[in-house]
Design an enzyme around this catalytic site. Structure first.
Site, PDB file in Angstrom:
ATOM      1  N   GLY A  59      37.652 -51.801 -39.806  1.00 33.41           N
ATOM      2  CA  GLY A  59      36.990 -50.420 -39.182  1.00 33.41           C
ATOM      3  C   GLY A  59      37.895 -49.292 -39.573  1.00 33.41           C
ATOM      4  O   GLY A  59      37.659 -48.114 -38.775  1.00 33.41           O
ATOM      5  N   HIS A 106      47.137 -50.140 -44.553  1.00 32.16           N
ATOM      6  CA  HIS A 106      47.134 -51.328 -44.111  1.00 32.16           C
ATOM      7  C   HIS A 106      48.591 -52.153 -44.191  1.00 32.16           C
ATOM      8  O   HIS A 106      48.808 -53.166 -44.223  1.00 32.16           O
ATOM      9  CB  HIS A 106      46.254 -52.171 -44.989  1.00 32.16           C
ATOM     10  CG  HIS A 106      44.860 -51.786 -45.108  1.00 32.16           C
ATOM     11  ND1 HIS A 106      44.237 -51.400 -44.072  1.00 32.16           N
ATOM     12  CD2 HIS A 106      44.260 -51.405 -46.309  1.00 32.16           C
ATOM     13  CE1 HIS A 106      43.023 -51.064 -44.383  1.00 32.16           C
ATOM     14  NE2 HIS A 106      42.864 -50.999 -45.817  1.00 32.16           N
ATOM     15  N   SER A 136      33.760 -59.882 -44.506  1.00 31.51           N
ATOM     16  CA  SER A 136      33.640 -58.292 -45.114  1.00 31.51           C
ATOM     17  C   SER A 136      34.567 -58.227 -46.131  1.00 31.51           C
ATOM     18  O   SER A 136      34.407 -57.590 -47.419  1.00 31.51           O
ATOM     19  CB  SER A 136      34.197 -57.404 -44.006  1.00 31.51           C
ATOM     20  OG  SER A 136      34.155 -56.093 -44.418  1.00 31.51           O
ATOM     21  N   PHE A 230      27.223 -45.875 -38.130  1.00 27.14           N
ATOM     22  CA  PHE A 230      27.039 -46.364 -39.452  1.00 27.14           C
ATOM     23  C   PHE A 230      26.539 -45.859 -40.394  1.00 27.14           C
ATOM     24  O   PHE A 230      26.451 -45.572 -41.589  1.00 27.14           O
ATOM     25  CB  PHE A 230      26.767 -47.777 -39.235  1.00 27.14           C
ATOM     26  CG  PHE A 230      26.880 -48.648 -40.533  1.00 27.14           C
ATOM     27  CD1 PHE A 230      28.088 -49.057 -40.989  1.00 27.14           C
ATOM     28  CD2 PHE A 230      25.877 -48.991 -41.245  1.00 27.14           C
ATOM     29  CE1 PHE A 230      28.223 -49.568 -42.503  1.00 27.14           C
ATOM     30  CE2 PHE A 230      25.788 -49.763 -42.078  1.00 27.14           C
ATOM     31  CZ  PHE A 230      26.917 -50.051 -42.650  1.00 27.14           C
ATOM     32  N   MET A 233      27.562 -42.242 -41.512  1.00 29.06           N
ATOM     33  CA  MET A 233      28.701 -42.478 -42.493  1.00 29.06           C
ATOM     34  C   MET A 233      28.231 -42.848 -43.755  1.00 29.06           C
ATOM     35  O   MET A 233      28.820 -42.630 -44.975  1.00 29.06           O
ATOM     36  CB  MET A 233      29.706 -43.141 -41.810  1.00 29.06           C
ATOM     37  CG  MET A 233      30.564 -42.387 -40.705  1.00 29.06           C
ATOM     38  SD  MET A 233      31.804 -43.381 -40.151  1.00 29.06           S
ATOM     39  CE  MET A 233      33.225 -43.075 -41.312  1.00 29.06           C
ATOM     40  N   GLY A 254      28.184 -53.144 -41.247  1.00 29.17           N
ATOM     41  CA  GLY A 254      28.781 -52.691 -39.881  1.00 29.17           C
ATOM     42  C   GLY A 254      28.074 -53.480 -38.623  1.00 29.17           C
ATOM     43  O   GLY A 254      27.835 -52.869 -37.733  1.00 29.17           O
TER      44      GLY A 254
HETATM   45  P1  A3P Z   1      31.147 -54.839 -43.089  1.00 32.88           P
HETATM   46  O1  A3P Z   1      31.628 -55.173 -44.528  1.00 32.88           O
HETATM   47  O2  A3P Z   1      31.078 -56.098 -42.183  1.00 32.88           O
HETATM   48  O3  A3P Z   1      29.870 -54.236 -43.095  1.00 32.88           O
HETATM   49  P2  A3P Z   1      37.624 -50.824 -43.356  1.00 32.88           P
HETATM   50  O4  A3P Z   1      37.097 -49.342 -43.064  1.00 32.88           O
HETATM   51  O5  A3P Z   1      38.744 -51.245 -42.780  1.00 32.88           O
HETATM   52  O6  A3P Z   1      37.475 -50.982 -44.841  1.00 32.88           O
HETATM   53  O7  A3P Z   1      36.284 -51.790 -42.820  1.00 32.88           O
HETATM   54  C1  A3P Z   1      35.034 -51.899 -43.547  1.00 32.88           C
HETATM   55  C2  A3P Z   1      34.217 -52.460 -42.472  1.00 32.88           C
HETATM   56  O8  A3P Z   1      33.627 -51.622 -41.507  1.00 32.88           O
HETATM   57  C3  A3P Z   1      32.803 -52.814 -43.095  1.00 32.88           C
HETATM   58  O9  A3P Z   1      32.261 -53.908 -42.437  1.00 32.88           O
HETATM   59  C4  A3P Z   1      32.020 -51.433 -42.837  1.00 32.88           C
HETATM   60  O10 A3P Z   1      30.617 -51.755 -43.116  1.00 32.88           O
HETATM   61  C5  A3P Z   1      32.217 -51.348 -41.380  1.00 32.88           C
HETATM   62  N1  A3P Z   1      32.094 -49.796 -41.142  1.00 32.88           N
HETATM   63  C6  A3P Z   1      32.304 -48.732 -41.557  1.00 32.88           C
HETATM   64  N2  A3P Z   1      31.890 -47.573 -41.104  1.00 32.88           N
HETATM   65  C7  A3P Z   1      31.390 -47.939 -39.959  1.00 32.88           C
HETATM   66  C8  A3P Z   1      30.696 -47.617 -38.813  1.00 32.88           C
HETATM   67  N3  A3P Z   1      30.700 -46.250 -38.795  1.00 32.88           N
HETATM   68  N4  A3P Z   1      30.225 -48.355 -37.949  1.00 32.88           N
HETATM   69  C9  A3P Z   1      30.349 -49.592 -37.960  1.00 32.88           C
HETATM   70  N5  A3P Z   1      30.976 -50.135 -38.977  1.00 32.88           N
HETATM   71  C10 A3P Z   1      31.494 -49.428 -39.928  1.00 32.88           C
END
Ligand code: A3P
Length: 290
Positions: A59, A106, A136, A230, A233, A254
């Site tokens: 996230g 990270h 993910s 989600f 964005m 998401g």
């Molecule tokens: P999923 O692949 O399960 O959909 P990071 O930003 O650390 O790379 O994490 C990516 C994960 O966060 C992905 O998960 C992505 O879809 C989800 N994500 C990104 N923006 C989000 C939002 N606004 N709300 C919820 N999940 C979100």
């Protein structure tokens, strides 16, 4: 630069960059990625720099955007978090950004810029259910071209459990960050949980604003909630990093609990067993569903 290919359990390779024994994405946008990575510890840090820290796929994009909106009050500019990612962007660019800067990384705690520890910068740490993280990360590795990976979930799963991915084992990462209260008790850290954010973003946005000393009106908080939804964005920022068909790579589902559609009973048992073995002395409570 050393590019390594690591085979999954079915013999399909994933391609990474190896620097000082750690694996990183072989990012195609960075001209001298090794210099950028090696420069992280000496990065000149300002007292009001803020860091969003998380294991990949937990996230980071979401929380980074919340923090950026709260600190800048700028609800118009569409900017992606990759421009502020310590592993991708060197000081020649980062130094040009006005304060307060919101970085994301990270890194393990010991890999953070020294200045973050010395200046006691604010850190926002994100936790996500590691089973959803695993699903993910699988899609992330399959979709991003530089990994050159086309393996299957069942063959990827052991590789991830073994920590042979960029940024290393999530067990190592979780233990490293869980110990920060002991290793660096003076650092101001706010922990946010992906599943809590999904359940009810507003109180978490307010908690974040309070932590950042960036309190705003109720109306502004609602705006942050709307802009960091989600779908919103995905529609705005999702256009920047895409597959050839135009679909977003970073904004996928998401959701909470998607792991149930991927993990077999045997994989789930193996995961729980491996988690228990690796995390014996580290008690983190995850929410696997909403
Ligand atoms: P999923 O692949 O399960 O959909 P990071 O930003 O650390 O790379 O994490 C990516 C994960 O966060 C992905 O998960 C992505 O879809 C989800 N994500 C990104 N923006 C989000 C939002 N606004 N709300 C919820 N999940 C979100």
């Amino acid at each position: 630069m050393s590019v390594v290919k690591i085979p999954d359990a079915g013999g399909d390779n994933i391609r990474f960059l190896e620097v000082d024994g750690h694996l990183y994405p072989k990012d195609p946008f960075v001209v001298s990625p090794v210099d950028v990575i090696k420069g992280i510890s000496d990065l000149p840090i300002r007292e009001d720099d803020v860091l969003v820290c998380a294991y990949p796929k937990c996230g980071t994009h979401w929380v980074w955007e919340m923090a950026r909106l709260l600190l800048s009050s700028d609800t118009e500019t569409v900017i992606i978090k990759e421009k502020f990612m310590l592993e991708f962007i060197g000081n020649d660019i980062l130094e040009k950004f006005p304060s307060p800067r919101v970085f994301n990384t990270h890194c393990l705690v010991k890999q953070l810029p020294r200045g973050v520890i010395e200046k006691k910068c604010k850190i926002i740490y994100i936790l996500r259910n590691p089973k959803d993280m695993a699903v993910s990360f699988f899609h992330h590795h399959k979709k991003i071209k530089s990994y050159a990976y086309d393996g299957k979930w069942e063959n990827y799963f052991p590789l991830l459990l073994d920590g042979k991915v960029d940024f290393g084992s999530f067990f190592t990462y979780l233990k490293d960050w869980a110990a920060i209260g002991t290793t660096h008790p003076d650092l101001p850290i706010l922990t946010l949980v992906y599943e809590d954010l999904k359940e009810d973003p507003l109180p978490n946005i307010k908690k974040l604003a309070n932590f950042l000393n960036a309190e705003k009106s109720e109306e502004f908080y609602l705006k942050v909630k709307e802009l960091t939804n989600f779908n919103k964005m995905k529609a705005t920022k999702g256009k920047f990093i895409t597959l050839p068909d135009g679909s977003s790579i970073m904004y996928r589902k998401g959701e909470v609990g998607e792991w149930k559609h991927y993990f077999t009973v045997a994989q789930n048992e193996l995961f729980d067993r491996t988690y228990k073995e690796n995390m014996a002395d580290c008690h983190i409570k995850f929410r696997y569903t909403l």
